[in-house]
Design an enzyme around this catalytic site. Structure first.
Site, PDB file in Angstrom:
ATOM      1  N   PHE B  51      36.450  38.608  43.088  1.00 54.63           N
ATOM      2  CA  PHE B  51      34.998  37.764  42.843  1.00 54.63           C
ATOM      3  C   PHE B  51      34.234  38.736  42.187  1.00 54.63           C
ATOM      4  CE2 PHE B  51      36.371  36.103  47.205  1.00 54.63           C
ATOM      5  CZ  PHE B  51      36.861  35.211  46.879  1.00 54.63           C
ATOM      6  N   GLU B  52      33.076  37.781  41.757  1.00 49.93           N
ATOM      7  CA  GLU B  52      32.228  38.579  40.500  1.00 49.93           C
ATOM      8  C   GLU B  52      31.325  39.535  41.246  1.00 49.93           C
ATOM      9  OE1 GLU B  52      29.557  36.175  38.169  1.00 49.93           O
ATOM     10  OE2 GLU B  52      29.894  34.603  39.603  1.00 49.93           O
ATOM     11  N   PHE B  53      30.623  39.302  42.553  1.00 50.05           N
ATOM     12  CA  PHE B  53      29.839  40.325  43.090  1.00 50.05           C
ATOM     13  C   PHE B  53      30.570  41.348  43.727  1.00 50.05           C
ATOM     14  CE2 PHE B  53      31.380  36.630  45.747  1.00 50.05           C
ATOM     15  CZ  PHE B  53      31.695  37.132  46.950  1.00 50.05           C
TER      16      PHE B  53
END
Lengths: 322, 264, 322, 264
Positions: B51-53
């Protein structure tokens, strides 16, 4: 190393030496108690016209307590950095607090989109990744960082990025300018009174945001002993000298969740969505911001202890969040 | 599509089938998340979601909790928790096999628009949320999968705004000339009716398969450009009983994602 | 963005697309048991002529087990990255294993300095910080990163850095080229059999070194369950897909220490210093490398369990190292 | 220097006195470490030491353990443990008040050589270990303190090799013109006999103080260039009893650092 292309977007850039000079004189290395109320923190450290950045998300570990206080105090003309943004950018716009947005992701619902269509909000185009990279550049004290994103797109055209020829390999590469926000807002799991802060779980960029920002307000669900920080230095996300104010705010991420501590309030968000769709965020803001004097009053009078207890009860997954 | 499958269920099942076990996949918000969980429950238990976070390799708890992408359910038992700059670095260096993204509008070269309609950037006819992390995913991952409702207005000859790069103007080497990583680009487009790839030479979107019961012409009729059509168009089975059971009983019983249908 | 100055130092640079292609095909995403002996790891993954990088220091959490094995197997013409380097670069040079050095800090004693004076070793000049930054660039998949170090010095002149005019702020800034070592050698506290690895305490750049390197050998003092990795994902320093081989090597950092686990062996270093000053590292290498068949044999026959136990006993500070 | 003080003890004591409490100080390997610990034990208990491998704010255990800069004693009870890229980023952005470095050779403009003697870089007459992290510290920190043995061969008109930047050629704004951060540069040079600063205009090394019992002429005689001399040269008290007790009994009873004397 010629500039092959320059985006036309307006962008905030501060000369690294000006940033350094600020960091020298304004970031105290003294061990002083920085705990203040959210009202005092926002009153002292957020000014009209400031460039404001935020971490991590309105759903997860966001400093919603500080966003609401900014709205309550009637700030105007903020330039908001919408990296991984959701509810809070929408609320700021609905309240008339911000007039410019650096877009990573716009917000929750169509309010902000309509404001842009109507010309009420000016935007520059970026991405979640490049806005976060701009913070890293700001945190490193360099004027730019290179990236192979943006290239070939209109996103680049309406950003402030430049494309240059890499002097080592010869290929085109994008450079994004550093950003050093006037204010960084970060909610954390734990902090000591000096501002040494811990976030648990994955996060967008708490450290980069703290390091790059000229003024940093931390809101925290817990205050811990300074000695605890020194017992486990690997857990420190942000060192105290980057922090200007520490706001003790249990449920500070509400209605979002704090991983391992409390879940987000789905019912609250359902109500928000309904009002947002009806174009009635004024009523939402009245209820949760304007009609209450503080975060504590909001929690007590608009949410209630039973609901808060329930949100804590639902946070059954603790692994890794301590 | 069987009578009671939703369009979302079809898209999600078709997308999930594309994801191989023991590969890395950069997963966007919403429908891609549900597709990745479905893939983990069927053929790809060790799919490494990213995930991008910054979460790497979670095994999300179900029921799927809408919105809390960063919350404990979705990040459960990850391999590592990092940050956005770290995870995009890993994608940029070539460690991410798949990228899975939703999109608002796409053109024949796979360029994606999630920014705006109209001519004037500062006063768009219609404004959308923008790139989020999609531009990075579409730039860095080896094989990008785009998942979208099959509606005519979404398949346009040329997008008003290139938010995330497809094959740009379709000329050979266009991505590389722009400086994008070599040998990347959109790989599959999954819709509620069909599956598309991209022609190796012309880089044009190419119909590879249609949902059982539909004819290629029916699918193409609901697009505002004419894609190429593969010599042999595959018949795509609708969601299986197993897929539907997992989606409906385990992953999304509240139907917040799988209940979605086209607005058109 | 003109190039104002270019260092004359030779440097290793790999086109980012070539690196990507390697990462795609050689870094398996499969969950396979990667545990091998140090002999097999070095045999398979270190070739003559390789560019080799190392983390963190010969005194602290260094992969000395792997360095000794490289020497034992008689590798030649390595290009060694001496960032925060000490004993290991000296041993490699004394054994004739390396012929080029990227200098951050040269080594322990004068052996290496003399080798340079005599023209036996070619060097390029960098700094600890810029060599580490080059690894970060390599780990980010970008061809260079900017820095305000090096500027104005002869260090820059004999490095491979370039000075350009920043296209945003207009001031001169140095760019250092990415480095993607052929081999990265990293000792860790714990790893699972797939290569998910944990380092405790501060470190130079374990993650950057692992991410940038084409081949990565991890040596580890403990093997832990994969399930343990998933119970505390914030502790993972290096994800498994960056790792090619996992060498189970208790006391792998010996004669250096592993924080919280065992102290460095002062007596051993005193002996080393004495032999180094006498120009007699051949005897040192004979004793600790050539005359023993493995790390285990070296520990058993040259150090002994009593000494090892004592080194563990001295490691009384555990706080933060787990 | 009292009869039984070593040169190292003098340098360390003079250096420690310069470090203020509740400031950040980037500390080099060896003698600077001992000086920082001494400062913490006397006037600067909350001096925030920072090491290049990423430790921030430790309170080192004593006896001081030579060599294990990264080990548990030296990193004890830190405020944060990070990495080299992170800590140099913090220095580059202006968060480090002091930098404290050892040096092999220095010139009148404070340029430091720790790389080599001779003309041919690839075949030096004498090779030294190189920059380590000194170049960054000298480039980024607000006030750099250089600590070195007072020997004639170490104070030269022009260093053979500028490893770490002083005021370069001494022209006004030379550092800024090179792109180095503004308002930085060598602030003090501490030796076993004297204390130097740098003239604000000419950027030349300037004698500020001499150890009690020495005349300025004696100090200058042991340098290969003539520094400027302050209008009023301070008398520097030798190490106090308290300083010596802490150095000898608490910090370095084995005398691995404080026992060092000039080789000349």
């Amino acid at each position: 190393m010629d500039v092959l292309e320059s985006g036309v977007g307006e962008f905030r850039f501060t000369d690294p030496d000006e940033v350094r000079s600020w960091m020298r004189t304004h970031k105290g290395r003294e061990f002083v108690d920085k705990t203040v109320s959210e009202a005092e923190a926002v009153g002292r450290f957020v000014a009209d016209g400031d460039y404001v950045s935020f971490d991590f998300s309105s759903f997860t570990r966001g400093p919603l307590v500080l966003i609401r206080e900014i709205i309550r105090q009637g700030r105007r003309d903020l330039w908001y950095c919408a990296k991984f943004t959701l509810m809070e950018s929408t609320l700021l716009a609905a309240a008339g607090a911000c007039s410019r947005i650096d877009v990573g992701f716009m917000g929750l619902g169509d309010t902000l989109n309509r404001a842009v269509e109507e010309g009420k909000i000016k935007v520059s185009e970026w991405t979640n990744g490049t806005l976060t990279l701009r913070h890293l550049a700001g945190a490193m004290g360099v004027p730019f960082l290179p990236t192979r994103a943006l290239l070939g797109t209109d996103t680049l055209k309406y950003s402030g990025a430049k494309v240059v020829k890499d002097p080592f390999g010869g290929k085109p590469i994008a450079l994004v300018p550093a950003v050093n926000p006037d204010v960084g807002l970060i909610h954390v799991h734990q902090a000591d009174v000096y501002g040494n802060a811990r976030c648990f779980g994955p996060g967008v960029s708490p450290l980069e945001t703290a390091a790059a920002s000229k003024k940093v307000i931390i809101s925290t669900d817990e205050i811990i002993d300074h000695d605890d920080i020194r017992k486990d230095p690997a857990k420190t996300t942000i060192p105290y000298y980057m922090v200007d104010a520490v706001v003790y705010a249990p449920f500070g991420a509400y209605p979002g969740g704090l991983p391992g501590v409390y879940e987000m309030d789905f019912e609250h968000f359902a109500g928000y969505y309904a009002q947002e769709r009806q174009g009635n965020l004024k009523a939402y803001l009245d209820k949760y911001v304007y009609s209450v004097g503080s975060h504590l009053e909001m929690l007590e009078q608009r949410v209630g202890l039973a609901r808060l207890n329930d949100l804590r009860r639902r946070a059954t997954v603790k692994e890794g969040y301590r | 599509m069987t009578k009671d499958d939703t369009e979302a269920e079809v898209m999600i099942a078709l997308c999930a089938r594309l994801l191989e076990d023991q590969k890395t996949a950069f997963i966007g918000f919403g429908m891609p998340q549900v597709a990745a969980i479905l893939a983990q429950r069927i053929q790809a238990p060790q799919l490494v979601q990213v995930f991008e976070f910054g979460a790497i390799g979670p095994t999300p708890l179900t029921p799927f909790v809408r919105n809390t992408m960063g919350g404990p359910s979705n990040c459960y038992r990850s391999i590592a928790w990092t940050s956005m700059n770290q995870i995009f670095a890993q994608a940029q260096i070539g460690l991410m096999d798949y990228g899975v993204l939703g999109a608002t509008q796409i053109d024949i070269y796979g360029n994606v628009n999630s920014t705006m309609l109209g001519e004037d950037y500062q006063r768009p006819k219609k404004r959308f949320p923008g790139s989020g992390g999609a531009n990075e995913v579409a730039s860095y991952c080896w094989k990008t999968v785009i998942i979208m409702m099959h509606e005519k207005r979404r398949f346009v000859p040329r997008v008003d705004f290139v938010t995330s790069p497809g094959y740009l103007d379709g000329m050979p080497g266009a991505r590389e000339r722009a400086g994008l990583p070599a040998d990347t680009g959109p790989w599959r487009v999954v819709t509620s009716k069909a599956l598309f790839g991209f022609d190796e030479d012309s880089k044009k979107m190419t119909l590879l398969g249609v949902l059982r019961g539909l004819a290629p012409e029916q699918v193409v009729a609901e697009m505002d450009f004419k894609p190429l059509v593969a010599r042999r168009v595959e018949e795509l089975p609708p969601p299986t009983e197993q897929e539907l059971r997992i989606l409906r009983e385990e992953i999304d019983p509240a139907r917040t994602i799988i209940g979605r249908t086209a607005k058109a």
